[in-house]
Design an enzyme around this catalytic site. Structure first.
Site, PDB file in Angstrom:
ATOM      1  N   GLU A  37     -19.262   4.673   1.238  1.00 44.14           N
ATOM      2  CA  GLU A  37     -18.075   5.020   2.001  1.00 44.14           C
ATOM      3  C   GLU A  37     -16.937   5.301   1.026  1.00 44.14           C
ATOM      4  O   GLU A  37     -16.882   4.705  -0.060  1.00 44.14           O
ATOM      5  CB  GLU A  37     -17.665   3.864   2.924  1.00 44.14           C
ATOM      6  CG  GLU A  37     -18.780   3.344   3.814  1.00 44.14           C
ATOM      7  CD  GLU A  37     -18.467   1.969   4.409  1.00 44.14           C
ATOM      8  OE1 GLU A  37     -17.333   1.492   4.218  1.00 44.14           O
ATOM      9  OE2 GLU A  37     -19.360   1.395   5.046  1.00 44.14           O
ATOM     10  N   LYS A  54     -13.519   4.707  -0.575  1.00 48.71           N
ATOM     11  CA  LYS A  54     -12.717   3.481  -0.691  1.00 48.71           C
ATOM     12  C   LYS A  54     -11.244   3.826  -0.495  1.00 48.71           C
ATOM     13  O   LYS A  54     -10.587   4.345  -1.392  1.00 48.71           O
ATOM     14  CB  LYS A  54     -12.935   2.813  -2.052  1.00 48.71           C
ATOM     15  CG  LYS A  54     -12.234   1.469  -2.188  1.00 48.71           C
ATOM     16  CD  LYS A  54     -12.590   0.808  -3.513  1.00 48.71           C
ATOM     17  CE  LYS A  54     -11.924  -0.553  -3.633  1.00 48.71           C
ATOM     18  NZ  LYS A  54     -10.449  -0.447  -3.670  1.00 48.71           N
ATOM     19  N   ASP A  77      -7.364   3.540  -0.301  1.00 55.29           N
ATOM     20  CA  ASP A  77      -6.390   2.759  -1.070  1.00 55.29           C
ATOM     21  C   ASP A  77      -5.208   2.434  -0.165  1.00 55.29           C
ATOM     22  O   ASP A  77      -4.186   3.116  -0.153  1.00 55.29           O
ATOM     23  CB  ASP A  77      -5.923   3.574  -2.285  1.00 55.29           C
ATOM     24  CG  ASP A  77      -5.224   2.700  -3.318  1.00 55.29           C
ATOM     25  OD1 ASP A  77      -5.307   1.463  -3.204  1.00 55.29           O
ATOM     26  OD2 ASP A  77      -4.594   3.254  -4.230  1.00 55.29           O
ATOM     27  N   TYR A 112     -13.966  -0.570   8.650  1.00 52.85           N
ATOM     28  CA  TYR A 112     -15.126  -0.407   7.768  1.00 52.85           C
ATOM     29  C   TYR A 112     -16.196  -1.488   7.916  1.00 52.85           C
ATOM     30  O   TYR A 112     -17.251  -1.387   7.303  1.00 52.85           O
ATOM     31  CB  TYR A 112     -14.689  -0.322   6.307  1.00 52.85           C
ATOM     32  CG  TYR A 112     -13.900  -1.514   5.793  1.00 52.85           C
ATOM     33  CD1 TYR A 112     -14.516  -2.727   5.520  1.00 52.85           C
ATOM     34  CD2 TYR A 112     -12.539  -1.409   5.560  1.00 52.85           C
ATOM     35  CE1 TYR A 112     -13.809  -3.811   5.040  1.00 52.85           C
ATOM     36  CE2 TYR A 112     -11.815  -2.478   5.072  1.00 52.85           C
ATOM     37  CZ  TYR A 112     -12.454  -3.680   4.819  1.00 52.85           C
ATOM     38  OH  TYR A 112     -11.732  -4.754   4.345  1.00 52.85           O
ATOM     39  N   LYS A 171     -15.678   2.967  -8.945  1.00 51.52           N
ATOM     40  CA  LYS A 171     -14.321   3.481  -9.132  1.00 51.52           C
ATOM     41  C   LYS A 171     -14.305   4.892  -9.707  1.00 51.52           C
ATOM     42  O   LYS A 171     -15.093   5.233 -10.592  1.00 51.52           O
ATOM     43  CB  LYS A 171     -13.537   2.556 -10.067  1.00 51.52           C
ATOM     44  CG  LYS A 171     -13.405   1.129  -9.572  1.00 51.52           C
ATOM     45  CD  LYS A 171     -12.428   1.003  -8.431  1.00 51.52           C
ATOM     46  CE  LYS A 171     -11.008   1.024  -8.937  1.00 51.52           C
ATOM     47  NZ  LYS A 171     -10.041   0.719  -7.842  1.00 51.52           N
ATOM     48  N   CYS A 176      22.016  -6.078 -27.175  1.00 49.68           N
ATOM     49  CA  CYS A 176      21.485  -6.058 -25.811  1.00 49.68           C
ATOM     50  C   CYS A 176      22.241  -4.996 -25.010  1.00 49.68           C
ATOM     51  O   CYS A 176      23.483  -5.013 -24.964  1.00 49.68           O
ATOM     52  CB  CYS A 176      21.648  -7.428 -25.160  1.00 49.68           C
ATOM     53  SG  CYS A 176      21.270  -7.439 -23.388  1.00 49.68           S
ATOM     54  N   CYS A 219      24.528  -7.037 -22.225  1.00 49.85           N
ATOM     55  CA  CYS A 219      25.637  -7.946 -22.538  1.00 49.85           C
ATOM     56  C   CYS A 219      26.172  -7.777 -23.954  1.00 49.85           C
ATOM     57  O   CYS A 219      27.082  -8.514 -24.364  1.00 49.85           O
ATOM     58  CB  CYS A 219      25.209  -9.392 -22.313  1.00 49.85           C
ATOM     59  SG  CYS A 219      23.885  -9.941 -23.428  1.00 49.85           S
ATOM     60  N   CYS A 243      16.942 -10.561 -26.177  1.00 49.49           N
ATOM     61  CA  CYS A 243      18.332 -10.982 -25.996  1.00 49.49           C
ATOM     62  C   CYS A 243      18.293 -12.476 -25.741  1.00 49.49           C
ATOM     63  O   CYS A 243      17.608 -12.933 -24.817  1.00 49.49           O
ATOM     64  CB  CYS A 243      18.967 -10.259 -24.805  1.00 49.49           C
ATOM     65  SG  CYS A 243      20.567 -10.949 -24.315  1.00 49.49           S
ATOM     66  N   CYS A 257      23.110 -13.581 -19.767  1.00 52.48           N
ATOM     67  CA  CYS A 257      22.954 -12.129 -19.607  1.00 52.48           C
ATOM     68  C   CYS A 257      22.644 -11.801 -18.145  1.00 52.48           C
ATOM     69  O   CYS A 257      21.665 -12.301 -17.578  1.00 52.48           O
ATOM     70  CB  CYS A 257      21.835 -11.633 -20.517  1.00 52.48           C
ATOM     71  SG  CYS A 257      21.450  -9.881 -20.327  1.00 52.48           S
TER      72      CYS A 257
END
Length: 668
Positions: free
Chosen positions: A108, A110, A112, A223, A311, A405, A408, A423, A428
């Site tokens: 079948e 698959k 998603d 299914y 897959k 950073c 900040c 950082c 922050c």
């Protein structure tokens, strides 16, 4: 009158099936709408007599999102097979366990989307659950009722009676071509667009407002027939035909094969046509057809042995890097993000991809303006796998990683011990926003509705200074935020209140302690039983836990030493894991075979799951770890033990069979 109403309901159900399930409408939309209006008018005369399966009862209804209900049997995940060799290996395992008996396979597409289970009693839809953690699902009955392809009453004939209890499983999805329309509407409402059709389906089913679900173009394919009383089914293909007769919509692209070579041919056919499929598909599901053979093959703790996912390869495409920006994560790590020329990939428009760290940019020599190859691993996470340097024109810019950073302006910290640039400013705001977003994520406390836009407003308006402040928010404060009306405010505060029921391990994950994810959190709570107990342990005590190294131990110990006020605030907020009585570990009554020994459990055991086996070991004074090392005393190896078995042989670790294990438990 009742006879007329019932005939009208049956007529509408017939035309719903022809339109939404069979794709063969027999009347114009205007005529169908007129029938529905006629039924609504008739039902107004006796509103107390309207049955739950009436076609008028699709929109609205209460949603018990967060209410966890056990599945009749676990909704297991599928193992994955990538390529011909792995799918043939699956066949070898099946034939071996079935002692070379003939096997038919069903393939079948698959889908998603979002997996759900639907329960029918006497042919009437009564409950719908999400997959959840496989053992328990969330009650989304009200939302699933709005999906036109979900029959509220099953079709029954004398030759095809409906059993008293029927549970089926399916996948809710949104057609690919409709994602753009939904995102236009979300962006107009200042909401973040859905990344792909699967996220759109999941978000639509899990929303607290059924009227929103009803507006989304959700569809479903059923299914499997999971549970029934009074119905004998010999094969999966027979079950699918039975489901179609009852009025369920099943995927038309399903085939029966006598060999895995035929399965591979079916796979190769759909790999070339996947883009033409109107919904997202990430592979095939391959199932043993015979139900008795399925029962004989059984399941591991996580996956059925009689089915696997075959897959499709990851999607790839090329695009160009328009810019590189740096984001600050919840632990202070600076992550470079490639801003891309928008490109379609696996059903989604990709505009960003992570570059991981400073070293990754240097190693791949990634520059602004480069043409790059983009891939969605597992069709989820976009990543840059290659730079096409031969296409450079000479005007590409070398990216300089910042020394301050970007949030900040604090000087960043580099270390010889890790590739991450950090950082170290605890105040922050970028870190705070991501800590709160993580606290609300599905891996942690699952606070629906607390997305990045809302978190930004809460922090920018000074309403929260840490995650504990979420529990002191007032409705009048939240209502003042942009686009937060009464409904959204109520839903958000309801979700925050419900999150107080989260387990200690979930809360621990949500605290954003460096190196502490779901697995480590479970190990820590399993040893200390509570966050309170863990917070009082020193690094040496924490490091003594199998599977916990010195870096993790020091990180956990330092966090609690520096954040005691935060823990006290969470405790005062009434989170269940701080207020309920801690369940103590089973008392060890005497010295046993397991006392003081370290075990690894792998594969499928005979009479229990691996989790149950681990509990038995710990109750008898043993320890359970996840990796085989020189310190492992025994490996308990069931079917499909894999690499851990090989490692144990290499290290000469004694190996126990499931039967040996039961004998030591005194249960043989």
């Amino acid at each position: 009158m009742n006879t007329d109403i019932n005939r009208l309901r049956d007529l509408i159900r017939y035309h719903e099936r022809k339109y939404y399930i069979d794709d063969q409408p027999e009347i114009p939309d205007a005529e169908f709408d007129a029938l529905m209006r006629q039924l609504e008018e008739l039902e107004k005369t006796s509103p107390e007599d309207i049955p739950s399966d009436s076609p008028t009862q699709r929109v609205g209804g209460g949603v018990a999102l967060g209410s966890r209900i056990p599945h009749r049997s676990p909704m297991l995940s599928l193992d994955n097979a990538f390529g011909k060799e792995e799918i043939l290996d699956f066949g070898v395992r099946v034939k071996k366990l079935l002692e070379d008996a003939p096997v038919e396979y069903v393939t079948e597409l698959k889908i998603d989307g979002l997996g759900v289970s639907l329960l029918y009693e006497n042919g009437v839809f009564v409950r719908g659950l999400t997959r959840g953690d496989g053992e328990y699902g969330e009650d989304v009955t009200g939302n699933l009722r709005t999906i036109r392809a979900v029959p509220l009453r099953l079709t029954e004939t004398d030759d095809n009676p409906v059993p008293p209890i029927l549970e089926v499983r399916g996948e809710v999805f949104i057609p690919k071509h409709l994602l753009g329309e939904i995102n236009v509407q979300r962006e107009a409402a200042s909401e973040s667009p859905f990344a792909n059709p699967r996220n759109a389906a999941a978000g639509s089913v899990r929303t607290l407002d059924s009227t929103i679900t009803a507006k989304r173009p959700l569809d479903i394919f059923i299914y499997s027939l999971n549970y029934t009383e009074g119905l004998e089914i010999a094969t999966h293909t027979e079950a699918l035909e039975k489901l179609k007769c009852y009025g369920f919509k099943c995927n038309p692209h399903t085939e029966l094969h006598e060999s895995l070579e035929d399965v591979i041919s079916f796979y190769e056919h759909w790999v070339t046509k996947r883009e033409a499929i109107p919904y997202e598909v990430d592979g095939l599901v391959v199932k043993v057809n015979n139900i008795n053979q399925q029962k004989e093959l059984g399941s591991t703790a996580k996956s059925p042995r009689w089915a696997t996912s075959y897959k499709f390869p990851a999607h790839q495409t090329t695009t160009t890097i328009k810019n590189i920006e740096v984001q600050v994560g919840r632990t202070g790590v600076l992550t470079p993000i490639a801003i891309l020329e928008p490109v379609k990939l696996a059903g989604a428009t990709i505009t960003h991809a992570t570059l991981h760290n400073e070293q990754e940019i240097h190693n791949k020599d990634v520059r602004i303006g480069d043409t790059v190859v983009l891939e969605r691993a597992g069709d989820v996470i976009p990543k840059i796998i290659d730079v096409q340097k031969e296409k450079r024109k000479g005007d590409e810019d070398v990216f300089q990683f910042p020394d301050l950073c970007p949030s900040c302006n604090t000087p960043v910290q580099r270390s010889e011990n890790e590739v991450a640039v950090r950082c170290v400013n605890a105040g922050c705001s970028a870190q705070l926003k991501r800590r709160i977003a993580h606290f609300a994520s599905r891996k942690a406390l699952e606070i629906e509705g607390l997305g990045p836009a809302t978190v930004n407003q809460l922090v920018n308006n000074g309403l929260v200074g840490d995650v504990a402040d979420l529990y002191t928010l007032k409705s009048q404060e939240v209502r003042k935020l942009d686009r937060m009306g009464d409904g959204l405010t109520h839903n958000l505060l309801h979700q925050i209140e419900h999150s107080k029921q989260a387990s200690a391990a979930k809360v621990l994950v949500g605290l954003s302690i460096f190196h502490v994810g779901e697995t480590v959190a479970e190990l820590l709570i399993d040893r200390f039983l509570s966050i309170e107990g863990l917070s009082q342990a020193d690094a040496e005590t924490i490091e003594a836990i199998p599977g916990i190294g010195p870096q993790i131990a020091e990180s956990v110990s330092s966090f609690f030493a520096q954040n005691r006020p935060l823990i006290e605030k969470l405790k005062a907020a009434g989170l269940r894991c701080f207020t309920e009585e801690v369940v103590q570990a089973p008392k060890i009554l005497k010295e046993t075979f397991f006392s003081g020994k370290t075990f690894v459990v792998t594969g499928s055991l005979t009479d229990m799951t691996r989790t149950e086996a681990s509990t038995e070991i710990k109750a008898r004074g043993g320890k359970v770890t996840s990796s085989v090392t020189g310190k492992t005393d025994y490996l308990i190896a069931g079917d499909g033990a894999g690499s851990k078995y090989d490692k144990a042989v290499e290290l000469e670790v004694p190996i126990l069979t499931p039967e040996d294990f039961l004998e030591h438990l005194g249960k043989s």
